[in-house]
Design a protein around this motif. Structure first.
Motif, mmCIF file in Angstrom:
data_model
loop_
_atom_site.group_PDB
_atom_site.id
_atom_site.type_symbol
_atom_site.label_atom_id
_atom_site.label_comp_id
_atom_site.label_asym_id
_atom_site.label_seq_id
_atom_site.Cartn_x
_atom_site.Cartn_y
_atom_site.Cartn_z
ATOM 1 N N PRO A 85 0.823 -1.277 0.068
ATOM 2 C CA PRO A 85 0.051 0.077 -0.014
ATOM 3 C C PRO A 85 1.006 1.382 -0.088
ATOM 4 C CG PRO A 85 -0.943 -1.482 1.489
ATOM 5 C CD PRO A 85 0.391 -1.998 0.977
ATOM 6 N N GLU A 86 1.967 1.267 0.827
ATOM 7 C CA GLU A 86 2.697 2.471 0.660
ATOM 8 C C GLU A 86 3.392 2.769 -0.721
ATOM 9 O OE1 GLU A 86 2.591 0.668 4.646
ATOM 10 O OE2 GLU A 86 3.076 -0.223 2.836
ATOM 11 N N LEU A 90 -8.504 4.293 2.978
ATOM 12 C CA LEU A 90 -8.578 2.955 3.519
ATOM 13 C C LEU A 90 -7.438 2.677 4.154
ATOM 14 C CD1 LEU A 90 -9.469 1.253 0.064
ATOM 15 C CD2 LEU A 90 -10.846 1.039 2.334
ATOM 16 N N ALA A 91 -7.654 1.693 5.274
ATOM 17 C CA ALA A 91 -6.408 1.370 6.221
ATOM 18 C C ALA A 91 -5.553 0.293 5.335
ATOM 19 C CB ALA A 91 -6.871 0.614 7.344
ATOM 20 N N ASN A 92 -4.321 0.220 5.639
ATOM 21 C CA ASN A 92 -3.405 -0.526 4.625
ATOM 22 C C ASN A 92 -3.983 -1.859 4.533
ATOM 23 O OD1 ASN A 92 -1.837 1.547 4.077
ATOM 24 N ND2 ASN A 92 -0.154 0.804 5.379
ATOM 25 N N GLU A 93 -4.335 -2.577 5.629
ATOM 26 C CA GLU A 93 -4.943 -3.898 5.582
ATOM 27 C C GLU A 93 -5.902 -4.007 4.808
ATOM 28 O OE1 GLU A 93 -3.767 -8.092 6.601
ATOM 29 O OE2 GLU A 93 -2.766 -5.989 6.909
ATOM 30 N N ASP A 94 -7.126 -3.293 4.951
ATOM 31 C CA ASP A 94 -8.170 -3.370 4.255
ATOM 32 C C ASP A 94 -7.949 -3.152 2.805
ATOM 33 O OD1 ASP A 94 -9.907 -3.932 6.500
ATOM 34 O OD2 ASP A 94 -10.780 -1.965 6.599
ATOM 35 N N THR A 138 -5.101 -2.661 -9.024
ATOM 36 C CA THR A 138 -6.131 -2.453 -8.179
ATOM 37 C C THR A 138 -5.658 -1.660 -6.932
ATOM 38 O OG1 THR A 138 -7.024 -4.417 -9.158
ATOM 39 C CG2 THR A 138 -8.201 -3.496 -7.127
ATOM 40 N N MET A 139 -4.757 -2.003 -6.331
ATOM 41 C CA MET A 139 -4.058 -1.243 -5.291
ATOM 42 C C MET A 139 -3.905 0.097 -5.354
ATOM 43 S SD MET A 139 -3.154 -2.007 -1.874
ATOM 44 C CE MET A 139 -2.641 -3.343 -1.634
ATOM 45 N N CYS A 140 -3.211 0.495 -6.676
ATOM 46 C CA CYS A 140 -3.164 1.771 -7.029
ATOM 47 C C CYS A 140 -4.410 2.526 -6.901
ATOM 48 C CB CYS A 140 -2.362 1.851 -8.069
ATOM 49 S SG CYS A 140 -0.545 1.456 -7.909
ATOM 50 N N LEU A 141 -5.124 1.690 -7.876
ATOM 51 C CA LEU A 141 -6.706 2.387 -7.975
ATOM 52 C C LEU A 141 -7.258 2.677 -6.417
ATOM 53 C CD1 LEU A 141 -8.221 0.472 -10.905
ATOM 54 C CD2 LEU A 141 -7.635 2.937 -10.887
ATOM 55 N N ALA A 142 -7.067 1.747 -5.457
ATOM 56 C CA ALA A 142 -7.671 1.893 -4.212
ATOM 57 C C ALA A 142 -7.057 2.958 -3.582
ATOM 58 C CB ALA A 142 -7.357 0.824 -3.291
#
Length: 227
Positions: A28-29, A122-126, A111-115
């Motif tokens: 996520p980072e 969003l929290a990292n785990e979610d 998808t992570m980048c889109l999130a």
């Protein structure tokens, strides 16, 4: 007997793919850092654009970037040393499974980048669990083997929300098992249903990333509307 063994082998392949993808998928980072750069570029080019407009411009750039990566010719081995994680995937499983694992990595990274671009609270785990679920469901939809619930729908949003509250890891494992069954049909683990042996070596890789990316984008925008 032979059919049962093949199915068990494919399920085992799903577990292996999951292990590889968890190792090489973007964090996520790192996703936030990519999105930050895209936002800076978008604001420099569209100084008067609203925040919503910037978010959509960044989302479309993310989809375009990963679709191009997925369409890169030559398969996983030609990308080793160019894209982080490719060499690791090859060393862990080699050949066809590396190609499938890398394809799943691209969908999940995108998808992570889109999130991060569209749901930056969003929290990292979610964000991680949500990205895995949306990308895997979208890939299976594109392959024509998903269930009755489309990920980019109100029902899809409710489904993901339900799993995030309880059994996300169990569901993700089930999705990877289905990926193993769907995308590793041959003994050489290279018979991709919608490709030509290597997902990254055909226009089908581009089409899959476009489908998954647009589904993820629409999911996050719909999720905002339902909040």
């Amino acid at each position: 007997m032979a059919q049962g063994k093949a199915e068990n082998d494919s399920k085992a392949a799903g577990s292996t793919i999951m292990k590889v993808v968890e190792t090489i998928a973007i964090t996520p980072e790192d996703a936030r850092a990519i999105v930050c750069q895209y936002e800076i570029q978008a604001r420099a080019k569209h100084a008067d654009a609203s925040d919503d407009k910037i978010k959509k411009l960044v989302a479309n750039k993310i989809i375009k970037r990963y679709a191009k990566l997925a369409a890169t010719s030559g398969g996983a081995t030609s990308l080793a040393g160019v894209i982080p994680g490719v060499g690791t995937a090859i060393s862990m499983v080699g050949g066809g499974l590396a190609d499938v694992s890398l394809s799943m990595k691209f969908q999940i990274d995108m998808t992570m980048c889109l999130a991060m671009a569209l749901k930056d609270n969003l929290a990292n785990e979610d964000a991680k669990h949500m990205s895995f679920i949306i990308a895997l469901c979208g890939s299976l939809e594109k392959a024509g083997v998903a269930g009755g619930t489309k990920i980019a729908s109100r029902a899809g949003v409710k489904m993901v929300d339900q799993y995030l509250k309880g059994t996300a890891l169990v569901f993700i494992k089930q999705l990877f098992s289905k990926v193993g069954i769907t995308f590793t049909k041959s003994a050489t683990l290279k018979a991709i249903p919608f490709g030509v042996g290597v997902v990254l070596a055909s226009s089908a890789g581009y089409a899959m990333s476009q489908y998954v990316g647009k589904s993820a984008r629409d999911f996050f925008l719909l999720d905002d509307d339902l909040d």
